[in-house]
Scaffold this motif. Structure first.
Motif, PDB file in Angstrom:
ATOM      1  N   ILE A 145       0.846  -1.203   0.000  1.00  0.00           N
ATOM      2  CA  ILE A 145       0.000   0.000   0.000  1.00  0.00           C
ATOM      3  C   ILE A 145       0.875   1.245   0.000  1.00  0.00           C
ATOM      4  CG2 ILE A 145      -1.674   1.309   1.360  1.00  0.00           C
ATOM      5  CD1 ILE A 145      -2.761  -1.429   2.322  1.00  0.00           C
ATOM      6  N   SER A 146       1.949   1.200   0.799  1.00  0.00           N
ATOM      7  CA  SER A 146       2.856   2.356   0.879  1.00  0.00           C
ATOM      8  C   SER A 146       3.540   2.611  -0.450  1.00  0.00           C
ATOM      9  CB  SER A 146       3.898   2.110   1.975  1.00  0.00           C
ATOM     10  OG  SER A 146       4.866   3.143   1.995  1.00  0.00           O
ATOM     11  N   PHE A 147       3.923   1.510  -1.149  1.00  0.00           N
ATOM     12  CA  PHE A 147       4.630   1.672  -2.417  1.00  0.00           C
ATOM     13  C   PHE A 147       3.679   1.914  -3.593  1.00  0.00           C
ATOM     14  CE2 PHE A 147       8.044  -1.428  -0.611  1.00  0.00           C
ATOM     15  CZ  PHE A 147       8.513  -0.412   0.213  1.00  0.00           C
ATOM     16  N   GLY A 148       2.374   1.694  -3.352  1.00  0.00           N
ATOM     17  CA  GLY A 148       1.403   1.886  -4.432  1.00  0.00           C
ATOM     18  C   GLY A 148       1.494   0.823  -5.502  1.00  0.00           C
ATOM     19  N   TYR A 149       1.545  -0.466  -5.081  1.00  0.00           N
ATOM     20  CA  TYR A 149       1.656  -1.554  -6.037  1.00  0.00           C
ATOM     21  C   TYR A 149       0.478  -1.555  -7.013  1.00  0.00           C
ATOM     22  CZ  TYR A 149       5.439  -3.937  -3.528  1.00  0.00           C
ATOM     23  OH  TYR A 149       6.635  -4.263  -2.954  1.00  0.00           O
ATOM     24  N   HIS A 150       0.783  -1.915  -8.255  1.00  0.00           N
ATOM     25  CA  HIS A 150      -0.250  -2.069  -9.284  1.00  0.00           C
ATOM     26  C   HIS A 150      -0.981  -3.395  -9.049  1.00  0.00           C
ATOM     27  CE1 HIS A 150      -1.934  -2.724 -13.361  1.00  0.00           C
ATOM     28  NE2 HIS A 150      -1.952  -1.387 -13.417  1.00  0.00           N
ATOM     29  N   TRP A 154       0.200  -7.157  -7.386  1.00  0.00           N
ATOM     30  CA  TRP A 154      -0.487  -7.842  -6.283  1.00  0.00           C
ATOM     31  C   TRP A 154      -0.844  -9.278  -6.685  1.00  0.00           C
ATOM     32  CZ3 TRP A 154      -0.217  -6.578  -1.537  1.00  0.00           C
ATOM     33  CH2 TRP A 154      -0.197  -5.243  -1.118  1.00  0.00           C
TER      34      TRP A 154
END
Length: 554
Positions: A145-150, A154
Motif C-alpha cells: 500500500i505504501s509503495f502503491g503496487y499495481h 499484487w
C-alpha cells in the motif's frame, strides 16, 4: 578459518542436544536464522552507514542484530517457542522498517517468500504457521500500500505466495514422514539388538553353567572328560538357539519389517519341551531348583507351529522363573492342549508381583524386582511381542510372597498322521571332501558333520598344501573358507581352478559373512555354492548329493 567454523557450528547447535530429531532440526534452523543474520547486520550496518551517512541505517541493524544474538540463549534455556517468536517477530519488524526506509528497491518480497517457507520448517503445528505467515503477509500488504503496487503486481505476489505455501506444505509433510520412518527404523534396530542380546545371554548362561561345572570338578591337567548325554544335549540345544539368534542378526530384513511372518513346521511337542527344559535344568541346578514337567492327557504328538517363536517364549519364561524363584524349590511347567491351541503354564515359587510390578511387567527395561536380580527387563516384552506375532495371549496370576504363574495360549494346527518314508533318512554318501579352513576347531566341526553322513574329510589349514594333497587323492567336493590367513576366497578359488584335475570339482564357500552369496566375482571364478557358518547338516548333505549327480553326469 576452521576455528571460526568450529565455534559457529557449536553456537548453531546450542539447545539441540538431547532433543528428538524433529525438535533438534527446528532448533538448529532457528539458531541459524538468528546467528547468521545477526552477524551480517553487524558487518553490513557500518558499511551502509559509510555509504549513506544515515545514522538510522547504523543503529537499527545493530539493535536487530543484538536481539537475534539472544536466540541461541533462549534455546539453551529450553524456551524454544520464545526463541521462535523472537526470531520471527524480529525479522518481520525488520522487514517493515527497512522496507519503509529503503522503498521498493529493497525487494522485500523475496524475503517475505523465504520467511513463509521457513515457517513450515520450524513450526510442526498449523496455528503458529498461520500466525507467522499472516504476520509477514501483513508486512507485505502495508509495504505494498505504501509503495502503491499495481493490481498486476499484487496478483503475481499472491500467486507466488500461494505456490510457496503449497510447495513447503507438501515438502514438510513428506520430510516429517521420512524423519518419523527413520526414527521408527532406528528404534526397531535398537529393540532387535537388545532382544538378540537378551536371548543370547539366556542360552550362554546354560552353556557356561555346564562348562564351569566340569572345569570345577576335574583337575586342570585332565585331558579328556566324559560328559553325560543329558549335559551334552543341554549344550547342543543352547548352542543351536544361539546360532538361530545370530542368524536373525544377519537377516537385515528383521530391521526393515518390525513383524516377520511366522515360520510354521511340524514340531514334536514332547521332544521339544523336554529338550528345552533339560537345557535350562542345568542352569536351575545352580540354585538347587528342579523343573518339573507335566504333559496333560490329550496332548497331540506333533503340531504345525513356529518352533523358534515358541522356544523364544518358553525360554524367557523359564529364564525369568529360574531368576526369581527361591533356592531349593521347584518350577512347574505344564503343557496342555485346547481345541485349536496349546497352553503352556510356568509356575515359580518366587517373591511374586505387586500390583505396580504387574502393571509394568511388559514394559521394556523395567527390572524393578529387587536389586539382586540382574537382567535387561526385556524378557517379558519379548514374550508379549512374540505372542502378538503368533496371535497368542498370556495371563499372569501372582500374589506377593506366593510366586507367579504365567499361562500362554498359542494357536496351532494338528497335522494329519503320515508315515515317514525311509528315503527321508540320510543315507551314507561315501564321498571324500576336502576341507580348507585356517581354524582347527572349524576343521574338527566339519569332520564331525561329514562323518554323520558317511563321508571322509581331508583337512588342511593352507590352500597350497590342500591343492598338493589332491594329487594323491582327488576329492568329490571342496569346502573352502572365505577368509583364510593371507588369502581371500577369490584368490583361493582361482588357484584351485587353475589345476586341471580340479576344474570340475564342486567348490563350496563357507563363511559367517552376511551377503557373501551375492558376490558375482566368486561365482564368475568358479564357485559352485555357499554355506553359512555354522554349517547345517542337511544343507551340506544336499550339496554333496548335487555334486555326486553333477560328477556322474559329466
Amino acid at each position: 578459518m576452521n576455528t571460526i567454523s568450529h565455534y559457529l557450528k557449536n553456537i548453531i547447535n546450542l539447545g539441540a542436544q538431547g532433543a528428538d530429531a524433529n525438535q533438534a532440526r527446528s532448533i538448529v534452523i532457528v539458531n541459524i536464522m538468528g546467528i547468521i543474520p545477526a552477524i551480517f547486520t553487524v558487518i553490513m550496518a557500518p558499511i551502509l552507514y559509510w555509504v549513506t551517512g544515515d545514522l538510522a541505517i547504523l543503529i537499527s541493524p545493530l539493535i536487530e542484530g543484538s536481539i537475534l544474538f539472544t536466540i541461541p540463549l533462549w534455546n539453551v534455556l529450553r524456551r524454544h517457542n520464545i526463541a521462535k517468536l523472537v526470531m520471527y517477530s524480529t525479522h518481520s519488524l525488520g522487514l517493515l522498517y527497512f522496507g519503509l526506509l529503503m522503498g521498493p528497491n529493497a525487494n522485500i518480497e523475496l524475503i517475505v517468500v523465504f520467511l513463509i517457507g521457513l515457517s513450515f520448517l520450524i513450526y510442526p503445528n498449523v496455528t503458529p504457521r498461520v500466525i507467522s505467515i499472516a504476520a509477514v503477509v501483513g508486512v507485505l500488504t502495508i509495504l505494498g500500500i505504501s509503495f502503491g503496487y499495481h493490481f498486476v503486481k499484487w496478483l503475481v505476489l499472491a500467486a507466488t505466495i500461494l505456490l510457496n505455501v503449497m510447495v513447503f506444505y507438501f515438502y514438510s509433510a513428506h520430510f516429517n514422514e521420512s524423519i518419523d520412518t527413520l526414527v521408527r527404523l532406528n528404534k526397531a534396530k535398537s529393540q532387535e539388538f537388545n532382544r538378540t542380546n537378551h536371548e543370547t545371554r539366556n542360552h550362554l548362561n546354560v552353556a557356561n553353567t555346564v562348562c564351569e561345572e566340569y572345569l570345577r570338578n576335574f583337575p586342570s591337567d585332565t585331558e579328556n572328560v566324559t560328559i553325560p548325554v543329558r549335559d551334552a544335549k543341554a549344550l547342543s540345544f543352547s548352542i543351536n538357539r544361539i546360532k538361530e539368534v545370530v542368524n536373525n542378526v544377519l537377516d537385515y530384513s528383521q530391521l526393515e519389517h518390525s513383524r516377520p511372518t511366522p515360520a510354521y513346521k511340524k514340531v514334536d511337542l514332547e521332544q521339544w519341551v523336554e529338550d528345552l527344559i533339560q537345557s535350562y535344568q542345568v542352569f536351575a541346578g545352580e540354585k538347587n531348583v528342579s523343573i518339573v514337567l507335566e504333559l496333560m492327557p490329550g496332548l497331540p504328538d506333533k503340531v504345525l507351529a513356529d518352533e523358534k517363536a515358541m522356544t523364544t517364549i518358553l525360554s524367557n519364561l523359564l529364564s525369568n522363573a529360574i531368576k526369581f524363584t527361591h533356592a531349593d524349590t521347584a518350577i512347574s511347567v505344564q503343557l496342555d492342549a485346547g481345541r485349536d491351541n496349546i497352553i503352556m503354564r510356568v509356575t515359580d515359587q518366587g517373591p511374586g508381583l505387586t500390583e505396580s510390578q504387574r502393571a509394568h511387567l511388559f514394559q521394556a527395561y523395567i527390572t524393578d524386582r529387587g536389586n539382586r536380580y540382574k537382567g535387561t527387563g526385556l524378557g517379558m516384552p519379548i514374550v508379549l511381542e512374540t505372542l502378538k506375532l503368533l496371535r497368542g495371549s498370556i495371563t499372569v496370576k501372582s500374589n506377593t510372597g506366593m510366586g507367579s504363574a504365567f499361562t500362554v495360549t498359542i494357536p496351532v494346527t494338528v497335522p494329519e498322521q503320515e508315515s515317514v518314508s525311509p528315503t527321508e533318512q540320510l543315507r551314507p554318501l561315501g564321498k571324500t571332501v576336502l576341507v580348507v579352513d585356517d581354524n582347527p576347531m572349524n576343521l574338527r566341526a566339519s569332520e564331525m558333520q561329514l562323518k554323520k553322513i558317511g563321508c571322509a574329510a581331508i583337512k588342511h589349514t593352507d590352500v597350497l598344501a590342500a591343492i598338493q594333497s589332491t594329487f594323491l587323492e582327488c576329492p568329490h567336493l571342496i569346502l573352502l573358507d572365505y577368509q583364510l590367513n593371507g588369502m581371500d576366497g577369490l584368490e583361493a578359488i582361482r588357484l584351485i581352478r587353475k589345476q586341471e584335475h580340479l576344474k570340475d570339482v564342486p567348490v563350496i564357500i563357507t563363511s559367517g559373512v552376511a551377503g557373501i552369496d551375492t558376490n558375482k566375482g566368486l561365482l564368475a571364478a568358479g564357485v559352485t555354492g555357499f554355506l553359512s557358518k555354522p554349517i547345517e547338516l542337511h544343507r551340506l548333505y544336499q550339496y554333496i548329493q548335487l555334486s555326486e549327480n553333477a560328477l556322474t553326469t559329466s
